[in-house]
Motif scaffolding. Structure first.
Motif: not given
Length: 324
Positions: A162-171
């Motif tokens: 959950x912590x790294x997720x927005x570094x990989x996907x934002x849609x």
């Protein structure tokens, strides 16, 4: 003593497992594996991209994203169900007992294309194979239709922590993924849910992802462990490949925290030599994807896999259902 089934793992506990001396970690994972599985049985699964490219999601690792315009990838429409079922039949003859179908969609939409997927699922099940699909997000009535068609499992990976997720996907949010998994589970379909390592995440991120999976009750029946395959034109194209022993550690840790799950040695296996693959199987992996391609990235060749399994004297899994 074999590890018990738990749903209360902390991230710190999982990190501590992951960082054990390698031989201690693999030894413990192997003991857990033997307590819950036949160590001589390896399931062979075949994976087919039934609709390729043009996905509106912006996953940084994925060549099928419409956001990555520099990727050399041909977009294809949804395949004809009869062709897909014929390919499943050939995969069965080649030794696969699970047929997985992936469509590059953000979410399932009702209509002719979803009707065609339902036909594919029924056709694969009629062959006596397990059927798995990955179609993106879906609504309850769509999960119900898939269940009624006999779908064995739905693949919907968390990808990372959950912590790294927005570094990989934002849609798409992490909660979107969890909601889809809950919808699938509510209709009695097995979960196929894992993630990818080697995207720049930390060991703690890897442990955090495993914690999310291990807190599910029950654990996902299937946990794919993928190593990033960097693809030219994607944001992660220059990401260095991981050391194979990092994959061994991840497989072993997943096996310990989810003792009864099928741990699938998935993307990135083509870059491993035979000995590294065997070490992953010793560490608790008990399924491989069988075939030259995984959706759009290279996989180990069928001949190489036959040699690998022959060297192991491995037997196929015993979950093939009888044709309807």
């Amino acid at each position: 003593m074999a590890d018990k089934i738990r749903h209360d793992w902390s991230v710190d506990q999982i990190v501590a497992l992951h960082d054990l001396p390698l031989l201690d970690l693999v030894g413990r994972a192997n003991a857990t594996h033997r307590a819950h599985h036949d160590p001589d049985r390896v399931q062979k699964a075949s994976l087919l991209s039934i609709k390729t490219g043009g996905c509106p999601e912006n996953c940084a690792y994925c060549p099928q994203s419409a956001h990555h315009r520099e990727v050399d990838l041909t977009r294809d429409r949804l395949m004809d169900p009869n062709k897909v079922i014929a390919m499943a039949g050939r995969a069965r003859l080649a030794g696969a007992d699970r047929f997985c179908m992936g469509a590059a969609w953000r979410q399932v939409r009702d209509g002719a294309e979803f009707d065609a997927v339902i036909r594919m699922v029924r056709g694969v099940r009629d062959l006596g194979m397990e059927a798995c699909v990955t179609l993106g997000m879906l609504k309850p009535h769509q999960a119900q239709r898939l269940a009624e068609a006999g779908l064995t499992a739905y693949n919907h990976n968390l990808d990372t922590s959950p912590e790294f997720y927005d570094k990989i996907i934002t849609t798409r949010t992490y909660q979107d993924r969890l909601d889809t998994l809950a919808t699938v589970r509510a209709y009695g379909i097995e979960l196929c849910c894992g993630g990818i390592i080697g995207m720049g995440e930390s060991t703690r991120d890897r442990a955090s992802m495993l914690q999310v999976l291990a807190h599910m009750q029950p654990h996902p029946e299937s946990v794919p462990i993928n190593a990033l395959v960097p693809v030219a034109g994607t944001p992660l194209e220059h990401q260095p490949r991981i050391d194979p022993l990092e994959l061994v550690r991840m497989v072993a840790t997943a096996r310990i925290v989810m003792p009864t799950s099928t741990v699938r040695l998935s993307a990135g296996r083509a870059s491993l030599n035979r000995e590294a693959q065997i070490l992953c199987l010793v560490a608790g992996a008990n399924s491989i994807f069988y075939g030259d391609t995984l959706l759009t990235t290279p996989n180990a060749g069928i001949g190489e896999d036959a040699d690998l399994l022959a060297a192991l004297a491995a037997r196929p899994a015993e979950r093939i259902c009888e044709p309807a």
